[in-house]
Design an enzyme around this catalytic site. Structure first.
Site, PDB file in Angstrom:
ATOM      1  CE  LYS A  56      92.134  52.868  23.385  1.00  0.00           C
ATOM      2  NZ  LYS A  56      93.383  52.477  25.059  1.00  0.00           N
TER       3      LYS A  56
HETATM    4  C1  E4P Z   1      94.161  55.365  26.117  1.00  0.00           C
HETATM    5  O1  E4P Z   1      93.096  54.933  26.042  1.00  0.00           O
HETATM    6  C2  E4P Z   1      95.398  55.937  25.926  1.00  0.00           C
HETATM    7  O2  E4P Z   1      95.975  54.184  25.170  1.00  0.00           O
HETATM    8  C3  E4P Z   1      96.934  56.117  26.569  1.00  0.00           C
HETATM    9  O3  E4P Z   1      96.268  56.975  27.681  1.00  0.00           O
HETATM   10  C4  E4P Z   1      97.870  57.308  25.396  1.00  0.00           C
HETATM   11  O4  E4P Z   1      98.430  57.527  26.887  1.00  0.00           O
HETATM   12  P1  E4P Z   1      99.938  57.842  26.809  1.00  0.00           P
HETATM   13  O5  E4P Z   1     100.238  59.154  25.807  1.00  0.00           O
HETATM   14  O6  E4P Z   1     100.329  58.841  27.817  1.00  0.00           O
HETATM   15  O7  E4P Z   1     100.519  56.628  25.861  1.00  0.00           O
END
Ligand code: E4P
Length: 215
Positions: A83
């Site tokens: 990521k």
């Molecule tokens: C996923 O890949 C993201 O890191 C995550 O969905 C972020 O979610 P949030 O905005 O609730 O922290």
């Protein structure tokens, strides 16, 4: 639509995996920090529980650093997807990693222009943050729709991974728009399956079952 769980909590992940409803996992540094456990230890546990793409985020922000971290993460397990943040250095790293056959999930996407560039760089997944767009009075779903349309217009292979999902309606809308994947928190996965009529119906069936003569 594939469903990933957005969590680094191994008990939450195990619970969803046992129901057979998840195809993969996404994590981020905030989710890992909440577990209070070392990053690699968490990843090893997740890889044992889920046989599908598992996103693990780099914390470097320079090209070389992202590549180094990305290669190390990818070497840990064949299911690891690296990521990478949606910044210029990140896209350079995505290009290099994708040329090496390492899958990437480009995160923190808030506009279709960012998503277009991530796809050009060779991203495997793009993560539009729906909830965070909604938080600032934008439309996270409009962003999903734009990404699905633009990728479709040009036959770009990058998969749209709806992220930052906060409630069941986000899941419904993302699936209607044709998002390839939704990554969903554990609590929302349970909200998806809950229905009061199911509970009432089951209670009645169980009560009536007790009235059936044994022979
Ligand atoms: C996923 O890949 C993201 O890191 C995550 O969905 C972020 O979610 P949030 O905005 O609730 O922290």
């Amino acid at each position: 639509m594939q469903i990933f769980i957005d969590s680094a909590d191994i008990e939450e992940i195990r619970d969803a995996a046992e129901m057979g409803v998840i195809d993969g996992v996404t994590t981020n540094p905030s989710l890992v920090a909440k577990t209070g456990r070392p990053f690699k230890e968490v990843l090893v546990d997740i890889c044992e529980v889920v046989n599908g793409p598992i996103s693990a985020e780099v914390v470097a922000t320079d090209h070389e650093g992202i590549i180094r971290e990305g290669r190390n993460l990818a070497a840990m397990h064949e299911n690891i997807v690296v990521k990478v943040p949606l910044i210029a250095e990140g896209l350079k790293a995505v290009r290099t990693l994708s040329e090496e056959g390492i899958r990437t999930n480009v995160t923190l996407c808030f506009s279709v222009t960012q998503g277009l560039l991530a796809a050009k760089a060779g991203a495997t997944y793009i993560s539009p943050f729906i909830g965070r767009v909604d938080d600032i009075a934008g439309s996270g779903m409009e962003l999903v729709q734009q990404l699905v349309t633009v990728y479709g217009n040009y036959g770009l292979d990058t998969k749209v991974l709806a992220a930052s999902i906060r409630h069941p309606l986000h899941v419904v809308e993302a699936s209607l728009l044709g998002a390839d994947v939704a990554t969903i928190p554990h609590k929302v996965i349970h909200q998806l399956l809950k229905h009061p009529l199911t509970d009432i119906g089951l209670e009645r069936f169980l009560a009536d079952a007790k009235k059936i003569p044994s022979r």
